[in-house]
Design an enzyme around this catalytic site. Structure first.
Site, PDB file in Angstrom:
ATOM      1  N   HIS A  39       0.841  -1.199   0.000  1.00 44.45           N
ATOM      2  CA  HIS A  39       0.000   0.000   0.000  1.00 44.45           C
ATOM      3  C   HIS A  39       0.874   1.245   0.000  1.00 44.45           C
ATOM      4  O   HIS A  39       1.980   1.238   0.531  1.00 44.45           O
ATOM      5  CB  HIS A  39      -0.955   0.015   1.196  1.00 44.45           C
ATOM      6  CG  HIS A  39      -0.288  -0.088   2.535  1.00 44.45           C
ATOM      7  ND1 HIS A  39       0.294  -1.252   3.006  1.00 44.45           N
ATOM      8  CD2 HIS A  39      -0.107   0.829   3.510  1.00 44.45           C
ATOM      9  CE1 HIS A  39       0.786  -1.037   4.221  1.00 44.45           C
ATOM     10  NE2 HIS A  39       0.564   0.207   4.544  1.00 44.45           N
ATOM     11  N   PHE A  40       0.351   2.275  -0.627  1.00 40.17           N
ATOM     12  CA  PHE A  40       1.027   3.569  -0.683  1.00 40.17           C
ATOM     13  C   PHE A  40       0.219   4.570   0.122  1.00 40.17           C
ATOM     14  O   PHE A  40      -0.998   4.652  -0.031  1.00 40.17           O
ATOM     15  CB  PHE A  40       1.132   4.063  -2.135  1.00 40.17           C
ATOM     16  CG  PHE A  40       2.191   3.358  -2.938  1.00 40.17           C
ATOM     17  CD1 PHE A  40       2.008   2.053  -3.362  1.00 40.17           C
ATOM     18  CD2 PHE A  40       3.372   4.005  -3.264  1.00 40.17           C
ATOM     19  CE1 PHE A  40       2.983   1.395  -4.097  1.00 40.17           C
ATOM     20  CE2 PHE A  40       4.355   3.358  -4.006  1.00 40.17           C
ATOM     21  CZ  PHE A  40       4.161   2.059  -4.424  1.00 40.17           C
TER      22      PHE A  40
END
Ligand SMILES: [Zn+2]
Length: 138
Positions: free
Chosen positions: A99-100
């Site tokens: 995830h960013f």
């Protein structure tokens, strides 16, 4: 992955504040935000880290990161945006699904990410190996 929080969010087994969805990615609001509008961009296919993610999923994630960053700037009128991503515990990865973090920044928000340490030392052998590995990655 049955026990993965993000996989459960993707299939709707857990609630989320969904901001965006396409074939390969979703964007949601972080439930523990460090800034107003703090969002997460998540590939739908489970990959624990960027080491395992397929390039096409990484491309889709990059496009969604760009969309969310642009929307944050337009809507929140923030002064800047950080994009943050972690792989493995030592790098402070807390949920083992890529995830960013998209973190809108505002003047005087007092968020500190990292301090610089020393200057770059040239290591030609390591650099050459890195270049050839990058070129040949599938
Ligand atoms: Zn997952």
């Amino acid at each position: 992955m049955e026990s993965c929080i993000f996989c459960k969010i993707i299939v709707g087994e857990l609630p989320s504040y969904k901001l965006y969805e396409d074939k390969k990615t979703i964007a949601i609001l972080d439930i523990f935000p460090i800034a107003k509008g703090h969002a997460l961009v998540i590939p739908k296919v489970h990959s624990e880290t960027l080491y395992e993610i397929a390039i096409e999923d990484a491309q889709a994630v990059g496009a969604t990161v760009s969309r969310v960053t642009k929307a944050a700037k337009q809507v929140l009128k923030c002064d800047g945006v950080n994009v943050y991503q972690a792989n493995e515990k030592i790098a402070m990865q807390e949920i083992p699904h890529v995830h960013f973090h998209i973190i809108p920044r505002f003047e005087d928000d007092e968020i500190v990410f990292m301090a610089q340490k020393g200057e770059l030392k040239e290591e030609p052998e390591y650099t050459a190996t890195l270049v050839s590995t990058l070129t040949n990655l599938k």
